[in-house]
Design a protein around this motif. Sequence first.
Motif, PDB file in Angstrom:
ATOM      1  N   VAL A 113       0.830  -1.209   0.000  1.00  0.00           N
ATOM      2  CA  VAL A 113       0.000   0.000   0.000  1.00  0.00           C
ATOM      3  C   VAL A 113       0.861   1.254   0.000  1.00  0.00           C
ATOM      4  O   VAL A 113       1.718   1.427   0.855  1.00  0.00           O
ATOM      5  CB  VAL A 113      -0.935   0.014   1.228  1.00  0.00           C
ATOM      6  CG1 VAL A 113      -1.716   1.322   1.286  1.00  0.00           C
ATOM      7  CG2 VAL A 113      -1.886  -1.178   1.177  1.00  0.00           C
ATOM      8  N   ARG A 114       0.600   2.123  -0.960  1.00  0.00           N
ATOM      9  CA  ARG A 114       1.298   3.406  -1.023  1.00  0.00           C
ATOM     10  C   ARG A 114       0.511   4.502  -0.311  1.00  0.00           C
ATOM     11  O   ARG A 114       1.068   5.367   0.340  1.00  0.00           O
ATOM     12  CB  ARG A 114       1.542   3.799  -2.480  1.00  0.00           C
ATOM     13  CG  ARG A 114       2.315   5.102  -2.633  1.00  0.00           C
ATOM     14  CD  ARG A 114       2.689   5.364  -4.062  1.00  0.00           C
ATOM     15  NE  ARG A 114       3.434   6.592  -4.214  1.00  0.00           N
ATOM     16  CZ  ARG A 114       3.902   7.047  -5.369  1.00  0.00           C
ATOM     17  NH1 ARG A 114       3.718   6.364  -6.475  1.00  0.00           N
ATOM     18  NH2 ARG A 114       4.556   8.185  -5.426  1.00  0.00           N
ATOM     19  N   ASP A 115      -0.811   4.476  -0.457  1.00  0.00           N
ATOM     20  CA  ASP A 115      -1.650   5.491   0.179  1.00  0.00           C
ATOM     21  C   ASP A 115      -3.033   4.890   0.381  1.00  0.00           C
ATOM     22  O   ASP A 115      -3.427   3.949  -0.322  1.00  0.00           O
ATOM     23  CB  ASP A 115      -1.728   6.753  -0.684  1.00  0.00           C
ATOM     24  CG  ASP A 115      -2.059   8.002   0.136  1.00  0.00           C
ATOM     25  OD1 ASP A 115      -2.120   9.093  -0.454  1.00  0.00           O
ATOM     26  OD2 ASP A 115      -2.260   7.875   1.357  1.00  0.00           O
ATOM     27  N   ALA A 116      -3.789   5.449   1.337  1.00  0.00           N
ATOM     28  CA  ALA A 116      -5.102   4.877   1.633  1.00  0.00           C
ATOM     29  C   ALA A 116      -5.994   5.872   2.346  1.00  0.00           C
ATOM     30  O   ALA A 116      -5.520   6.809   2.990  1.00  0.00           O
ATOM     31  CB  ALA A 116      -4.945   3.622   2.496  1.00  0.00           C
ATOM     32  N   CYS A 117      -7.285   5.660   2.213  1.00  0.00           N
ATOM     33  CA  CYS A 117      -8.282   6.470   2.914  1.00  0.00           C
ATOM     34  C   CYS A 117      -9.503   5.593   3.173  1.00  0.00           C
ATOM     35  O   CYS A 117      -9.922   4.837   2.296  1.00  0.00           O
ATOM     36  CB  CYS A 117      -8.672   7.688   2.079  1.00  0.00           C
ATOM     37  SG  CYS A 117      -9.963   8.711   2.832  1.00  0.00           S
ATOM     38  N   VAL A 118     -10.054   5.692   4.382  1.00  0.00           N
ATOM     39  CA  VAL A 118     -11.221   4.891   4.750  1.00  0.00           C
ATOM     40  C   VAL A 118     -12.402   5.821   5.009  1.00  0.00           C
ATOM     41  O   VAL A 118     -12.269   6.846   5.696  1.00  0.00           O
ATOM     42  CB  VAL A 118     -10.935   4.042   6.004  1.00  0.00           C
ATOM     43  CG1 VAL A 118     -12.195   3.316   6.470  1.00  0.00           C
ATOM     44  CG2 VAL A 118      -9.820   3.041   5.718  1.00  0.00           C
ATOM     45  N   VAL A 119     -13.557   5.465   4.455  1.00  0.00           N
ATOM     46  CA  VAL A 119     -14.778   6.250   4.654  1.00  0.00           C
ATOM     47  C   VAL A 119     -15.924   5.308   5.000  1.00  0.00           C
ATOM     48  O   VAL A 119     -15.822   4.092   4.831  1.00  0.00           O
ATOM     49  CB  VAL A 119     -15.151   7.068   3.394  1.00  0.00           C
ATOM     50  CG1 VAL A 119     -14.027   8.027   3.024  1.00  0.00           C
ATOM     51  CG2 VAL A 119     -15.477   6.146   2.217  1.00  0.00           C
ATOM     52  N   VAL A 146     -15.229   1.383   4.171  1.00  0.00           N
ATOM     53  CA  VAL A 146     -14.731   1.093   2.823  1.00  0.00           C
ATOM     54  C   VAL A 146     -13.336   1.699   2.707  1.00  0.00           C
ATOM     55  O   VAL A 146     -13.115   2.841   3.121  1.00  0.00           O
ATOM     56  CB  VAL A 146     -15.636   1.708   1.734  1.00  0.00           C
ATOM     57  CG1 VAL A 146     -15.093   1.400   0.343  1.00  0.00           C
ATOM     58  CG2 VAL A 146     -17.058   1.218   1.869  1.00  0.00           C
ATOM     59  N   ALA A 147     -12.398   0.935   2.149  1.00  0.00           N
ATOM     60  CA  ALA A 147     -11.030   1.440   1.979  1.00  0.00           C
ATOM     61  C   ALA A 147     -10.757   1.772   0.522  1.00  0.00           C
ATOM     62  O   ALA A 147     -10.983   0.938  -0.359  1.00  0.00           O
ATOM     63  CB  ALA A 147     -10.017   0.408   2.470  1.00  0.00           C
ATOM     64  N   PHE A 148     -10.294   3.001   0.284  1.00  0.00           N
ATOM     65  CA  PHE A 148      -9.767   3.392  -1.021  1.00  0.00           C
ATOM     66  C   PHE A 148      -8.248   3.250  -0.932  1.00  0.00           C
ATOM     67  O   PHE A 148      -7.619   3.827  -0.034  1.00  0.00           O
ATOM     68  CB  PHE A 148     -10.166   4.819  -1.380  1.00  0.00           C
ATOM     69  CG  PHE A 148     -11.612   4.962  -1.758  1.00  0.00           C
ATOM     70  CD1 PHE A 148     -11.986   4.972  -3.092  1.00  0.00           C
ATOM     71  CD2 PHE A 148     -12.592   5.064  -0.781  1.00  0.00           C
ATOM     72  CE1 PHE A 148     -13.326   5.095  -3.457  1.00  0.00           C
ATOM     73  CE2 PHE A 148     -13.931   5.184  -1.123  1.00  0.00           C
ATOM     74  CZ  PHE A 148     -14.304   5.197  -2.467  1.00  0.00           C
ATOM     75  N   VAL A 149      -7.660   2.498  -1.849  1.00  0.00           N
ATOM     76  CA  VAL A 149      -6.244   2.137  -1.728  1.00  0.00           C
ATOM     77  C   VAL A 149      -5.479   2.454  -3.013  1.00  0.00           C
ATOM     78  O   VAL A 149      -5.951   2.171  -4.113  1.00  0.00           O
ATOM     79  CB  VAL A 149      -6.100   0.625  -1.409  1.00  0.00           C
ATOM     80  CG1 VAL A 149      -4.647   0.174  -1.506  1.00  0.00           C
ATOM     81  CG2 VAL A 149      -6.644   0.333  -0.023  1.00  0.00           C
ATOM     82  N   GLU A 196      -8.195  -7.435  -3.771  1.00  0.00           N
ATOM     83  CA  GLU A 196      -9.086  -6.857  -2.765  1.00  0.00           C
ATOM     84  C   GLU A 196      -9.162  -7.775  -1.546  1.00  0.00           C
ATOM     85  O   GLU A 196      -9.107  -7.311  -0.403  1.00  0.00           O
ATOM     86  CB  GLU A 196     -10.481  -6.659  -3.356  1.00  0.00           C
ATOM     87  CG  GLU A 196     -11.493  -6.127  -2.346  1.00  0.00           C
ATOM     88  CD  GLU A 196     -12.889  -5.984  -2.917  1.00  0.00           C
ATOM     89  OE1 GLU A 196     -13.776  -5.486  -2.181  1.00  0.00           O
ATOM     90  OE2 GLU A 196     -13.118  -6.384  -4.067  1.00  0.00           O
ATOM     91  N   LYS A 197      -9.257  -9.089  -1.777  1.00  0.00           N
ATOM     92  CA  LYS A 197      -9.357 -10.039  -0.665  1.00  0.00           C
ATOM     93  C   LYS A 197      -8.109 -10.002   0.220  1.00  0.00           C
ATOM     94  O   LYS A 197      -8.206 -10.067   1.446  1.00  0.00           O
ATOM     95  CB  LYS A 197      -9.558 -11.457  -1.201  1.00  0.00           C
ATOM     96  CG  LYS A 197      -9.767 -12.499  -0.089  1.00  0.00           C
ATOM     97  CD  LYS A 197     -10.006 -13.875  -0.649  1.00  0.00           C
ATOM     98  CE  LYS A 197     -10.321 -14.877   0.460  1.00  0.00           C
ATOM     99  NZ  LYS A 197      -9.282 -14.961   1.492  1.00  0.00           N
ATOM    100  N   GLY A 208     -17.223  -2.996   3.906  1.00  0.00           N
ATOM    101  CA  GLY A 208     -17.613  -2.312   2.674  1.00  0.00           C
ATOM    102  C   GLY A 208     -16.696  -2.597   1.501  1.00  0.00           C
ATOM    103  O   GLY A 208     -16.945  -2.139   0.383  1.00  0.00           O
ATOM    104  N   GLY A 209     -15.595  -3.320   1.768  1.00  0.00           N
ATOM    105  CA  GLY A 209     -14.693  -3.709   0.693  1.00  0.00           C
ATOM    106  C   GLY A 209     -13.587  -2.709   0.430  1.00  0.00           C
ATOM    107  O   GLY A 209     -13.342  -1.789   1.225  1.00  0.00           O
TER     108      GLY A 209
END
Length: 534
Positions: free
Chosen positions: A459-465, A477-480, A490-491, A509-510
């Motif tokens: 992972v280089r960067d991430a944000c969870v909402v 939900v994670a944006f990666v 994803e799994k 949320g995946g």
Amino acid sequence: MEDENVIHGKPLPTLPSISVGQYLYGHLRERGNVVAQVDIATGETQTFPEILAKSIAIALHMEELGIRPGDVVGISSENNLDYCLPVLATFYLGAVCAPLNPAYTEGELCHTMSISRPRMIFASALTIEKVIAATRKLDSVRDIVLIGRKSPGPLSCSVRRLSDFLLAASRRSNTLIPASVDAEKDTCLILCSSGTTGLPKGVELTHRNFINFVQVATVSGLPLKDGQENLMGLLPFYHGYGFGLLAISIQRGDRVIVMPNFEEDLFLRCIQDYKISILFVVPPLMVFLGKHPLVDKYDLSSVRTIICGAAPLSKEAQDAVAKRLGVSDIRQGYGMTETCVLATSCQGQEVLKMGSSGGVIQGMSAKVVDVETGKSLPRNKEGEICFKGSMIMKGYRNNTEATESTIDKDGWLHTGDIGYFDSDGHLFVVDRLKELIKYKGFQVAPAELEAILFTNKAVRDACVVGKQDEMSGEVPVAFVVLQPNVKCSEKEIIDYVNERVSAQKRLRGGVRFVSEIPRNPSGKLLRRVLRSKL
């Protein structure tokens, strides 16, 4: 009766009641004929005496054009050598400076300028056409002035040029006495709030607010220097963090290496070639320093102190940079535009705690309150962080309702951030109150899940909402963003996180793979942008 849960910083030293213009003018006059600024791209330099002479000349011409104490002067520009000149000139005249984000669209400029209502605007070649278009919809702006070394080509209306101001000054005496003000009441600066949850608001800071900030940041927030330091001027000058750096460099007599924008190689080369020892950064730059392979190609051994602010820094990112660069002095401060940028910091010889934002600064008090009841909480209990003191904003410009919803009747500013003070009075920020995810009544902090994601080498960067869910209320939900040339399913990401958290915090949320995570220029995650994609 004194609330035993309130934490007080040390008292501030007594300061004379002067304006920011008088304060900075005095420091500039004390500086010798040494280089104050360097343009990283061209190598062009500017000395302290040159800055003083030019800013005086600009102030005198602004006065001839009708700028008076209390008038608002806007500036819309990327970082450059000219930026500080109209800022100083505005302060000398007792006028109000209103920095504007150069990335603003015409509509955003209209919104922010309708709040501050500037009488004059200084704009660079990059922004001037947008400024011209926006001012057609406002009746307050009478003069637009082009700054910077670049020419925008033919302009669509009559625009003054900064060079004309300096030429006019050469034909008269350059004698200036900075205007006096009521330092406690008069506004010197209108900064735009970050606007992560809506349209930006105009934060009014008084002369006393800003001088206190410069004093505190200089005396207790920075390491003692041995001669002139080179400071990297990458943080945007329109933002409180970067704007404050300009004032601090004048107060300390340091040299600023001015960078108009972030470029990976240029950023690293600046540290290497100018032997930057104190590095001011935001969390995304810490992630870059901790993970990007390009970092190993440069000699960053000059760095001895890193100061990170503007957004929460994860323990994982801090640890990665400390190990990679061999820097033990990594300081995380906490503040908001509304607290004049700073509220807590690791000060002096204070022992650094991983993940901490330090203790309450001079002249400020803090407490943590229960989100539901508003009652103050003891140490090590999480709640909403509140501050009170000499650096709390005057209020939101022309927005009494927003001011009263942020500053309560007892003068406490409610930050909307969740955190706690430990037994030693060190602040640990957990998350934004409005960004907490509610899963079946449990509060899930996105920052906690993001910190776990950052420990994954893929992972280089991430944000969870939070994503709305009929059965559970919300699910994370994670944006990666993956590292270059790395494959990960994803799994694999879901399993990695779920193995490390309790049931209510799982990524139900995946995962969404994206090319970049949206942030504002100060490094804060724009979660609302990602929520709109769900």
